[in-house]
Design a protein around this motif. Structure first.
Motif, PDB file in Angstrom:
ATOM      1  N   THR A   1      43.380  41.132  47.455  1.00  0.00           N
ATOM      2  CA  THR A   1      44.082  40.770  46.328  1.00  0.00           C
ATOM      3  C   THR A   1      44.323  41.608  45.128  1.00  0.00           C
ATOM      4  O   THR A   1      45.345  41.720  44.649  1.00  0.00           O
ATOM      5  N   THR A   2      43.496  42.698  44.981  1.00  0.00           N
ATOM      6  CA  THR A   2      43.744  43.990  44.302  1.00  0.00           C
ATOM      7  C   THR A   2      44.795  44.696  44.499  1.00  0.00           C
ATOM      8  O   THR A   2      45.706  45.140  43.825  1.00  0.00           O
ATOM      9  N   MET A   3      45.013  44.895  46.019  1.00  0.00           N
ATOM     10  CA  MET A   3      46.088  45.847  46.514  1.00  0.00           C
ATOM     11  C   MET A   3      47.162  44.977  46.203  1.00  0.00           C
ATOM     12  O   MET A   3      48.295  45.549  45.707  1.00  0.00           O
ATOM     13  N   LEU A   4      47.386  43.653  46.426  1.00  0.00           N
ATOM     14  CA  LEU A   4      48.626  43.080  46.331  1.00  0.00           C
ATOM     15  C   LEU A   4      49.001  42.569  44.863  1.00  0.00           C
ATOM     16  O   LEU A   4      50.278  42.709  44.691  1.00  0.00           O
ATOM     17  N   ILE A   5      48.154  42.462  44.065  1.00  0.00           N
ATOM     18  CA  ILE A   5      48.376  41.969  42.625  1.00  0.00           C
ATOM     19  C   ILE A   5      49.063  43.187  41.899  1.00  0.00           C
ATOM     20  O   ILE A   5      49.904  42.945  41.164  1.00  0.00           O
ATOM     21  N   GLN A   6      48.908  44.423  42.521  1.00  0.00           N
ATOM     22  CA  GLN A   6      49.561  45.575  41.530  1.00  0.00           C
ATOM     23  C   GLN A   6      51.250  45.543  42.093  1.00  0.00           C
ATOM     24  O   GLN A   6      51.843  46.442  41.579  1.00  0.00           O
ATOM     25  N   THR A   7      51.247  44.872  43.074  1.00  0.00           N
ATOM     26  CA  THR A   7      52.844  44.837  43.406  1.00  0.00           C
ATOM     27  C   THR A   7      53.594  43.461  42.982  1.00  0.00           C
ATOM     28  O   THR A   7      54.731  43.131  42.891  1.00  0.00           O
ATOM     29  N   ARG A   8      52.602  42.665  42.065  1.00  0.00           N
ATOM     30  CA  ARG A   8      53.113  41.459  41.646  1.00  0.00           C
ATOM     31  C   ARG A   8      53.305  41.315  40.058  1.00  0.00           C
ATOM     32  O   ARG A   8      54.019  40.651  39.566  1.00  0.00           O
ATOM     33  N   THR A   9      52.510  42.230  39.428  1.00  0.00           N
ATOM     34  CA  THR A   9      52.346  42.285  38.023  1.00  0.00           C
ATOM     35  C   THR A   9      52.249  43.985  37.371  1.00  0.00           C
ATOM     36  O   THR A   9      51.750  44.620  38.204  1.00  0.00           O
ATOM     37  N   ASP A  10      52.467  43.839  36.014  1.00  0.00           N
ATOM     38  CA  ASP A  10      52.149  44.998  35.368  1.00  0.00           C
ATOM     39  C   ASP A  10      51.062  44.903  34.392  1.00  0.00           C
ATOM     40  O   ASP A  10      51.041  45.877  33.568  1.00  0.00           O
ATOM     41  N   ILE A  11      50.356  43.916  34.300  1.00  0.00           N
ATOM     42  CA  ILE A  11      49.528  43.639  33.303  1.00  0.00           C
ATOM     43  C   ILE A  11      48.151  44.614  33.593  1.00  0.00           C
ATOM     44  O   ILE A  11      47.208  44.692  32.534  1.00  0.00           O
ATOM     45  N   PHE A  12      47.948  45.066  34.813  1.00  0.00           N
ATOM     46  CA  PHE A  12      46.722  45.662  35.117  1.00  0.00           C
ATOM     47  C   PHE A  12      47.303  47.049  35.085  1.00  0.00           C
ATOM     48  O   PHE A  12      47.722  47.547  35.868  1.00  0.00           O
ATOM     49  N   LYS A  13      46.647  47.871  34.078  1.00  0.00           N
ATOM     50  CA  LYS A  13      47.035  49.251  33.918  1.00  0.00           C
ATOM     51  C   LYS A  13      46.338  50.168  35.167  1.00  0.00           C
ATOM     52  O   LYS A  13      46.975  51.327  35.767  1.00  0.00           O
ATOM     53  N   THR A  14      45.366  49.598  35.644  1.00  0.00           N
ATOM     54  CA  THR A  14      44.829  50.031  36.846  1.00  0.00           C
ATOM     55  C   THR A  14      43.885  49.170  37.788  1.00  0.00           C
ATOM     56  O   THR A  14      43.838  47.892  37.188  1.00  0.00           O
ATOM     57  N   ALA A  15      43.564  49.384  38.836  1.00  0.00           N
ATOM     58  CA  ALA A  15      42.921  48.478  39.846  1.00  0.00           C
ATOM     59  C   ALA A  15      41.876  49.376  40.707  1.00  0.00           C
ATOM     60  O   ALA A  15      42.297  50.485  40.940  1.00  0.00           O
ATOM     61  N   ILE A  16      40.982  48.479  41.333  1.00  0.00           N
ATOM     62  CA  ILE A  16      39.974  49.213  42.148  1.00  0.00           C
ATOM     63  C   ILE A  16      39.787  48.342  43.339  1.00  0.00           C
ATOM     64  O   ILE A  16      39.634  47.086  43.121  1.00  0.00           O
ATOM     65  N   SER A  17      40.206  48.759  44.615  1.00  0.00           N
ATOM     66  CA  SER A  17      40.061  47.911  45.763  1.00  0.00           C
ATOM     67  C   SER A  17      38.970  48.520  46.377  1.00  0.00           C
ATOM     68  O   SER A  17      39.200  49.696  46.953  1.00  0.00           O
ATOM     69  N   HIS A  18      37.609  47.802  46.988  1.00  0.00           N
ATOM     70  CA  HIS A  18      36.961  48.283  47.890  1.00  0.00           C
ATOM     71  C   HIS A  18      37.097  47.541  49.182  1.00  0.00           C
ATOM     72  O   HIS A  18      36.930  46.159  49.115  1.00  0.00           O
ATOM     73  N   ALA A  19      37.167  48.037  50.373  1.00  0.00           N
ATOM     74  CA  ALA A  19      37.419  47.642  51.540  1.00  0.00           C
ATOM     75  C   ALA A  19      38.355  46.784  51.602  1.00  0.00           C
ATOM     76  O   ALA A  19      38.251  45.506  52.493  1.00  0.00           O
ATOM     77  N   GLY A  20      39.668  46.838  51.175  1.00  0.00           N
ATOM     78  CA  GLY A  20      40.626  46.148  50.931  1.00  0.00           C
ATOM     79  C   GLY A  20      41.259  45.887  52.245  1.00  0.00           C
ATOM     80  O   GLY A  20      41.502  46.696  53.112  1.00  0.00           O
ATOM     81  N   ILE A  21      42.271  44.764  52.325  1.00  0.00           N
ATOM     82  CA  ILE A  21      43.167  44.612  53.446  1.00  0.00           C
ATOM     83  C   ILE A  21      44.761  44.729  53.347  1.00  0.00           C
ATOM     84  O   ILE A  21      45.278  44.045  52.198  1.00  0.00           O
ATOM     85  N   SER A  22      45.003  45.995  53.618  1.00  0.00           N
ATOM     86  CA  SER A  22      46.442  46.326  53.221  1.00  0.00           C
ATOM     87  C   SER A  22      47.437  45.645  54.289  1.00  0.00           C
ATOM     88  O   SER A  22      48.467  45.306  53.845  1.00  0.00           O
ATOM     89  N   SER A  23      47.116  45.273  55.612  1.00  0.00           N
ATOM     90  CA  SER A  23      47.894  44.482  56.315  1.00  0.00           C
ATOM     91  C   SER A  23      47.145  43.495  57.079  1.00  0.00           C
ATOM     92  O   SER A  23      46.190  43.673  57.858  1.00  0.00           O
ATOM     93  N   ILE A  24      47.725  42.163  56.757  1.00  0.00           N
ATOM     94  CA  ILE A  24      46.731  41.120  57.492  1.00  0.00           C
ATOM     95  C   ILE A  24      46.712  41.112  58.986  1.00  0.00           C
ATOM     96  O   ILE A  24      45.838  40.793  59.564  1.00  0.00           O
ATOM     97  N   THR A  25      47.921  41.585  59.550  1.00  0.00           N
ATOM     98  CA  THR A  25      48.075  41.612  60.976  1.00  0.00           C
ATOM     99  C   THR A  25      46.994  42.867  61.813  1.00  0.00           C
ATOM    100  O   THR A  25      46.206  42.209  62.475  1.00  0.00           O
ATOM    101  N   SER A  26      47.052  43.940  61.021  1.00  0.00           N
ATOM    102  CA  SER A  26      45.958  44.966  61.720  1.00  0.00           C
ATOM    103  C   SER A  26      44.525  44.464  61.421  1.00  0.00           C
ATOM    104  O   SER A  26      43.880  44.633  62.466  1.00  0.00           O
TER     105      SER A  26
END
Length: 861
Positions: free
Chosen positions: A713-738
């Motif tokens: 969610t954190t990875m994707l949300i930074q492509t949807r909005t600019d309200i978060f000046k920064t974000a931290i993703s631990h063990a995030g999923i960048s490609s649902i397929t892989s």
């Protein structure tokens, strides 16, 4: 006229030279003043004049101290200092307050080899590097928050500079010293560079402090407790992590509840699976030595120990029959190694342990006769033993890739004498765990909403039930009729205990709480039982008395143990081993904050404020949301200790977006095929509304953090909005397929999270809502964290997202945690990981990059 002019010209020239000399002197003087001013401003310091001091205690040199040892050395005063061990936080120490005068004299006496302890507190409101400057005519050791940082073995008055790195908070400075034969003198100050001028350094005698990561990881906690059948005794299990080392030890106490006293302590490292017998106030446990195990029974009154079974190589668990006549135990069988090349027989065969099996055995307690009672190609699992001991309930499951969820369960009743099987159900798609009713005629089944088809489903049209939203059913063994007792009950089930013919106790997740309910079978009504905790942990019920023991935590309270009278519904505290540690810790306030989303649904959340919160000031904000489908509970500490984040000067907003369990089936169903949809909309919408309604939230400095599914969610949300000046993703999923194809449980998790959806039929999910395919839309910045040994979400998920953002010139950092799986559990790495998170937020949201730069300095690669 011309001569006169010339003469004046010479005069002017001389005056000009003199003026230039004067101007140069003035300029040099000004430059010197500027340099001196800059030098004076470059270093800031505060004097440390106020201390607490213990009374002098004479320490004698040991016998034969003047005799050389075999190495030719004699025992000196410096050895006296190091060999004299003192509990620096011992409550029995007698303290008095002193203020050191200009003559720097602490003690007006010239007695040699007196032991003294000095304590002072130094607080800063941000990460700060500085030095403790000491001038002290004694042998001494300096401790920072009980950790030794400096030893001085010469008693001269030379200044010693001790480098300090202080995290935000109040720090205890302790000096343990051995006096010389002169008046004790001390000069101390804390010095720091101008770049930390806003650290607000204060020294004094106030022990009040804020919550730290060490408070999360260290100390003595009650991990669980079990009550004996009579309700007279408690087995209390403790887990203690030693301060500063991360080393842990476990032990158990046997406590007399009636006389309120400890009977004995179990400290044997080789024993495990300690439990009460079903009817007797006796304990049993597994003892393992040189790879072989035995089961023993221990009489808590006489201290007698008796062996029941021995010589088992891979004993994995055991259960007593209710009559105590036999034990059913499980033995693991490890599959042969396939060799250098391995053929994969189905998706789950990728897992290194998939071919291992587990089978059941029965041991007669009186005769000692042992029989293997299950075998074959599938593991067998003991679900329960019938109250009269005549039958056992066992299950098997097998993979079937022809239909979702790709696994089918069989449940059997076995006659314990003949070993004959009677099938309860076969090839159940959504299996569940099962336990007998007190009379043995029914089963209490825990499973998902579709455990028995649609009979337990309660969702809106067009939605798919969330298989992780655990429900309860009563199954009649004779008629095969099923009653879904939690269909209209919103909380999600965690554990159960069927007490008598009319009463079932149920531990549940209810929104962000874990509560206890009593279910009346006749009236079909649920009654909430009020507890003394917000997050119920483990609970143990006495067989012959209406009492139970439970552990639990709350937002700002670590684990405690309580006894509850189930008739009166009143609780009393039995153990709080962390009480002393938390006496001087201050927490900020927490309050609920909910909003209504675009669909008209209330999204629940809460706000954590800094302990030093000032309504007139603005604070940067951290937004946190669930990973997977479970809500972020009100538990204390944990992997993401929100209370600690606030001590860094942050407001933290925690919300439970669409799809979380514990809010009812219709709400949790939004998690199914919800990758990148409702939950993200809720987070963006909720954050905007939160910022609009809280004027002390710094809208220009807002960050977010999530892990696993929350990392996705954190990875994707930074492509949807600019309200978060920064974000931290631990063990995030960048490609649902892989992730779906490579993660150990990727495809099986998606039988619930993306039911009936695959890369070939739902590209809107697997491609369009995968962060890596939206990397070109990325805004602001992100820190990616990942354990290198993660089997749940493979590390490649962060690697490929980092590569994409790096090639696009985006503001991205990647930190890999060596040797860690999905969770960071190693003590030292956990602390480094925590400060990596905080230093990143400090750098991006507070313009304080110093700690991040200290942890990860630039390299010219």
């Amino acid at each position: 006229m011309q001569k006169q002019i010339k003469s004046n010209s010479k005069s002017d020239s001389c005056l000009s030279r003199n003026n230039k000399k004067t101007d140069m002197k003035k300029l040099n003087f000004i430059l010197i003043l500027i340099v001196l001013t800059q030098l004076s401003q470059a270093q800031k310091s505060i004097e440390m004049n106020k201390w607490m001091i213990t009374n002098p205690q004479k320490i004698n040199m040991p016998a034969f101290s003047d005799v050389k040892n075999i190495e030719g050395d004699i025992f000196e005063a410096s050895d006296l200092l190091s060999k004299t061990k003192v509990d620096l936080n011992n409550k029995s120490l007698s303290w008095r307050n002193i203020e050191i005068a200009t003559d720097s004299i602490v003690l007006n006496q010239a007695n040699k080899n007196n032991l003294l302890i000095l304590q002072n507190y130094l607080s800063v409101n941000r990460w700060t590097k500085g030095s403790l400057n000491l001038t002290l005519n004694a042998l001494y050791e300096v401790y920072l928050d009980n950790e030794l940082i400096k030893t001085k073995d010469k008693g001269d008055l030379k200044n010693k500079k001790i480098d300090l790195e202080l995290n935000s908070g109040n720090h205890q400075i302790t000096i343990k010293l051995i006096t010389a034969d002169e008046n004790l003198k001390l000069v101390a100050n804390f010095e720091y560079d101008d770049e930390f001028a806003d650290c607000n350094a204060v020294t004094g005698l106030n022990p009040k402090r804020y919550f730290t990561i060490n408070d999360v990881l260290e100390g003595n906690n009650v991990s669980s407790a079990q009550i004996s059948p009579s309700g007279k005794y408690a087995l209390i299990n403790y887990s203690e992590v030693i301060n500063g080392s991360g080393k842990s030890k476990k032990y158990s106490k046997i406590y007399d509840l009636e006389n309120q006293k400890n009977i004995s302590v179990l400290r044997n490292k080789n024993i495990s699976r300690v439990k009460w017998l079903p009817n007797s106030d006796k304990l049993s446990y597994i003892s393992t030595f040189e790879g072989k195990s035995e089961i023993l029974v221990y009489n808590v009154i006489t201290g007698e120990e008796k062996s029941i079974i021995c010589g088992i190589e891979k004993l994995s668990g055991y259960t007593w029959s209710p009559t105590e006549g036999f034990i059913i135990w499980s033995e693991s069988v490890t599959a042969k190694e396939p060799g250098d090349l391995k053929r994969i027989y189905g998706s789950d065969d990728r897992l290194p342990y998939f071919r291992n099996r587990s089978f059941l055995h029965k041991t007669n307690v009186i005769s000692g006769e042992t029989t293997q009672i299950t075998s074959g190609n599938l593991s067998t699992y003991l679900e329960d033993i019938k109250p009269d001991g005549s039958k056992i309930l066992i299950s098997t499951s097998r993979m079937d890739y022809s239909e979702v969820p790709f696994r089918k369960q069989n449940l059997y009743e076995m006659d314990i004498k003949t070993l004959e099987l009677e099938t309860v159900w076969e090839d159940k798609l959504y299996g569940g765990s099962a336990k007998y009713s007190p009379d043995g005629t029914k089963l209490l089944v825990e499973g998902g909403p579709e455990c028995f088809g649609d009979i337990g489903v309660n969702i809106s049209e067009g939605r798919i039930p969330n298989s992780y939203d655990s429900q309860l059913y009563i199954f009649d063994l004779a008629t095969k009729q099923v009653e879904p007792i939690t269909k209209n009950f919103d909380p999600s089930v965690n554990s159960t205990k069927w007490i008598n013919d009319n009463k079932i106790y149920i531990s549940v997740t209810e929104r962000d709480y874990r509560n206890l309910y009593e279910y009346d079978i006749k009236s079909k009504e649920f009654s909430k039982i009020n507890l003394s905790v917000e997050m119920l942990g483990r609970i143990s019920y006495a067989k012959n008395k209406d009492i139970a023991l439970y552990t639990g935590t709350s937002i700002s309270t670590p684990s405690k143990l309580y006894k509850i009278d189930l008739k009166k519904k009143t609780s009393s505290q039995l153990a709080f081993p962390q009480k002393e540690r938390f006496e001087n810790i201050s927490f900020g306030k927490t309050e609920p904050w909910n909003f209504v989303n675009k669909n008209g649904t209330t999204i629940y959340g809460r706000i954590y404020y800094p302990p030093f919160y000032d309504e007139s000031k603005k604070y940067p904000v951290i937004v946190n949301f669930y990973g997977g489908t479970s809500p972020i509970g009100r538990s204390f500490g944990g992997r993401y200790p929100v209370n600690n984040w606030t001590t860094g000067g942050y407001i933290v907003y925690v919300l439970q977006p669409s799809g979380a369990t514990g809010f009812g089936q219709d709400f949790s169903a939004l998690h199914v095929n919800g990758w990148g949809f409702d939950a993200i909309d809720d987070i963006i919408d909720g954050t905007k509304k939160f910022l609009d309604s809280h004027k002390n939230a710094d809208t220009e400095n807002v960050g977010c953090i999530g892990a696993s599914y929350g990392g996705y969610t954190t990875m994707l949300i930074q492509t949807r909005t600019d309200i978060f000046k920064t974000a931290i993703s631990h063990a995030g999923i960048s490609s649902i397929t892989s992730y779906w194809g490579e993660g150990y449980w990727g495809y099986s998790y998606n039988t619930g999270a993306a039911k009936y959806s695959y890369p070939w039929n739902r590209k809107d999910i697997f491609v369009q809502n995968s962060p890596v395919y939206n990397a070109d839309k990325f805004q602001n910045s992100i820190l990616l964290l990942h354990g290198t040994d993660d089997t749940n979400v493979p590390v490649g998920e962060s690697l490929q997202y980092y590569t994409a953002l790096n090639l696009l010139g985006k503001d991205v950092e990647l930190i890999l945690v060596d040797g860690q799986n999905h969770w960071i559990v190693d003590y030292k790495k956990r602390i480094q990981w925590h400060y990596t998170i905080m230093s990143w937020f400090d750098k991006k949201l507070k313009d304080q990059p110093q700690q991040w730069d200290d942890l990860y300095p630039e390299k010219n690669l």
